[in-house]
Write an enzyme that holds these catalytic residues in place. Structure first.
Site, mmCIF file in Angstrom:
data_model
loop_
_atom_site.group_PDB
_atom_site.id
_atom_site.type_symbol
_atom_site.label_atom_id
_atom_site.label_comp_id
_atom_site.label_asym_id
_atom_site.label_seq_id
_atom_site.Cartn_x
_atom_site.Cartn_y
_atom_site.Cartn_z
ATOM 1 N N HIS A 119 1.205 61.988 22.451
ATOM 2 C CA HIS A 119 1.536 61.971 21.024
ATOM 3 C C HIS A 119 1.945 60.577 20.564
ATOM 4 O O HIS A 119 1.437 60.058 19.575
ATOM 5 C CB HIS A 119 2.645 62.984 20.735
ATOM 6 C CG HIS A 119 2.907 63.163 19.276
ATOM 7 N ND1 HIS A 119 3.638 62.273 18.526
ATOM 8 C CD2 HIS A 119 2.511 64.131 18.402
ATOM 9 C CE1 HIS A 119 3.684 62.680 17.269
ATOM 10 N NE2 HIS A 119 3.010 63.810 17.171
ATOM 11 N N ASP A 120 2.891 59.975 21.288
ATOM 12 C CA ASP A 120 3.370 58.642 20.910
ATOM 13 C C ASP A 120 2.755 57.567 21.804
ATOM 14 O O ASP A 120 3.240 56.433 21.832
ATOM 15 C CB ASP A 120 4.903 58.566 21.046
ATOM 16 C CG ASP A 120 5.606 59.423 20.009
ATOM 17 O OD1 ASP A 120 4.914 59.962 19.110
ATOM 18 O OD2 ASP A 120 6.842 59.551 20.084
ATOM 19 N N SER A 121 1.745 57.943 22.576
ATOM 20 C CA SER A 121 1.158 56.964 23.487
ATOM 21 C C SER A 121 -0.363 57.048 23.388
ATOM 22 O O SER A 121 -0.912 57.019 22.297
ATOM 23 C CB SER A 121 1.663 57.217 24.909
ATOM 24 O OG SER A 121 1.330 58.523 25.333
#
Ligand SMILES: *[C@@H]1O[C@H](CO)[C@@H](O)[C@H](O)[C@H]1NC(C)=O
Ligand SMILES: *[C@@H]1O[C@H](CO)[C@@H](O)[C@H](O)[C@H]1NC(C)=O
Ligand SMILES: *[C@@H]1O[C@H](CO)[C@@H](O)[C@H](O)[C@H]1NC(C)=O
Ligand SMILES: *[C@@H]1O[C@H](CO)[C@@H](O)[C@H](O)[C@H]1NC(C)=O
Ligand SMILES: *[C@@H]1O[C@H](CO)[C@@H](O)[C@H](O)[C@H]1NC(C)=O
Ligand SMILES: *[C@@H]1O[C@H](CO)[C@@H](O)[C@H](O)[C@H]1NC(C)=O
Ligand SMILES: *[C@@H]1O[C@H](CO)[C@@H](O)[C@H](O)[C@H]1NC(C)=O
Ligand SMILES: *[C@@H]1O[C@H](CO)[C@@H](O)[C@H](O)[C@H]1NC(C)=O
Length: 405
Positions: free
Chosen positions: A215-217
């Protein structure tokens, strides 16, 4: 157990305990106080299934099929098992997909808000418990079992770690309103604890943190995480007990194209000769419920689980018929939600009732859970669930549930 619960301030002021709101506080002090007292439960059981005795789902985030398929580590995992090339998400964004995977519908949800689904909506958890099958969730970096707040960040660097929108059980008040069910929503620390103690349940839903799940990567980070998590488990006798693992994604990334995602089936329940093969049948998140129902002969929810395809390797043992999508599947995008209770754009806000007379027709012989029938009997709410494979989406909504755009 009980004393830990009763000592909470909520009860001290005489309020009625609402378990679904017991652990929603996110202030650091409140979280650490609850962490010290919250109950953790490790139920186990050993109910034989027709194709597997344990089902483990790992959900990653927001990646288009080709990107996921091209990742070196996911590709390595796929070679150990079966690639599902016809697996589809049901809408965008994340939360309604997670909800659908255990509840059989997303009730119009088109947001990632702090949503609470009514207590009279049942999930696969009710079906499993009905047959004495143990279950748990393992949510990486959830601060304590049953935490129901919106999010929890890494306390050292402030980065996103755990988010409620990726925890399907806690969003359903039918699960979040019971202390023992909250106590079965655990973190990954508890996964390793349960593994060590040979106390893993028969059904589990695993959500990596916001970095580990892409998601954040990016997909490389998630692929690396997933392989390093699963590779040792593939040879672990405490994990592999006729176990079927599904690695998949909540949704694909590009909203203007069809919402197809990668699915990989792994584990010692996959026959050796199927390693490295591809199953291109149409599946979606409702197949996760239908497959479990077929395997353990569970009742149904009377929602979109009834018509969903069961994964082929399981259907081969249960006698379920696999169907193909009738009509032009390439014109089905599954890329936005129809109307419903949780649709913040407005429109019809009624909960649809389950189809109380639902049956599998020629496909299977499962019937709705008697407790669900009891809950909803006499309801005048609309019903839009058929035993068909074809499900609605924003462009093809159920009658009376056209989205407001
Ligand atoms: C995981 O949950 C357990 C049980 O609630 C808790 O004691 C522990 O501190 C949590 N671990 C982490 C890393 O937050
Ligand atoms: C997420 O989990 C990984 C290990 O699984 C860990 O290295 C990382 O610190 C966690 N949190 C964040 C914000 O990256
Ligand atoms: C745990 O196991 C007990 C005994 O089998 C059962 O009654 C209960 O419903 C289970 N609870 C959960 C949350 O799995
Ligand atoms: C869904 O996909 C169709 C076809 O590409 C597109 O016309 C529509 O704008 C998309 N809807 C959303 C909400 O992205
Ligand atoms: C999302 O799914 C569609 C349809 O299955 C697929 O064609 C597309 O490649 C996926 N997205 C991307 C950019 O890979
Ligand atoms: C409910 O299910 C039955 C049996 O599967 C089906 O014949 C009927 O059309 C369904 N009802 C609705 C409203 O779709
Ligand atoms: C459903 O039950 C009938 C009667 O026992 C049986 O003939 C049929 O094969 C079953 N169908 C499936 C799909 O299991
Ligand atoms: C189920 O709960 C919803 C929300 O509280 C309510 O509107 C609906 O009437 C309930 N349905 C039944 C059959 O109890």
């Amino acid at each position: 157990m009980r004393s830990a619960v009763l000592s909470l301030p909520l009860l001290a002021v005489g309020a009625v305990a609402q378990a679904e709101n017991l652990y929603t506080a996110t202030a650091t002090s409140a979280v650490y106080a609850a962490q010290a007292t919250a109950k953790t439960l490790s139920n186990t059981s050993n109910v034989k299934g027709k194709a597997f005795d344990r089902f483990v789902v790992v959900w990653l985030e927001n990646t288009d099929y080709d990107m996921a398929h091209g990742d070196e580590n996911l590709n390595w995992l796929a070679k150990q098992g079966i690639t599902l090339s016809g697996y589809h998400a049901v809408t965008h964004p994340s939360e309604p997909n997670y909800v659908a995977a255990i509840g059989g519908d997303y009730f119009g949800m088109q947001n990632d808000d702090f949503n609470q689904i009514a207590k009279n909506v049942s999930t696969v958890i009710d079906l499993l418990e009905d047959k004495g099958i143990s279950w748990a969730e393992y949510q990486e970096d959830m601060p304590f079992s049953g935490f129901s707040g919106k999010a929890w960040v890494n306390q050292k660097n402030g980065k996103n770690d755990y988010v409620r929108k990726h925890n399907p059980a806690v969003i359903h008040n039918s699960a979040a309103s019971q202390i023992d069910r909250l106590a079965s929503m655990k973190n990954l620390t508890m996964f390793y604890e349960d593994l060590k103690n040979d106390a893993l349940p028969q059904w589990m839903f695993i959500t990596p943190n916001m970095t580990s799940d892409a998601h954040d990567s990016d997909i490389q980070t998630a692929g690396t995480w997933t392989r390093s998590f699963l590779e040792p488990l593939l040879n672990d006798k405490k994990f592999m007990k006729n176990t079927l693992v599904l690695v998949t994604f909540d949704e694909n990334e590009t909203y203007s194209i069809q919402n197809r995602i990668l699915g990989i089936l792994l584990g010692d329940a996959v026959p050796k000769e199927l390693a490295g093969t591809t199953d291109s049948n149409f599946y979606n998140h409702y197949s996760e419920i239908a497959t479990v129902e077929a395997n353990w002969d569970l009742h149904t929810l009377g929602r979109f689980d009834v018509g969903a395809n069961v994964f082929q390797l399981v259907a081969d043992k249960t006698g379920d018929q696999i169907r193909t999508w009738s009509g032009e599947l390439s014109q089905r995008y599954f890329n936005f939600s129809y109307a419903g209770v949780f649709n913040s754009h407005g429109g019809n806000r009624r909960y649809p009732a389950p189809n109380l007379s639902s049956c599998g027709g020629k496909t299977h012989n499962r019937t709705i859970l008697p407790a669900i029938k009891e809950l909803w009997k006499g309801s005048t709410a609309p019903v839009y669930y058929t035993p068909k494979l074809e499900i609605p989406d924003g462009l093809n909504p159920p009658s009376g549930f056209a989205p407001v755009v």
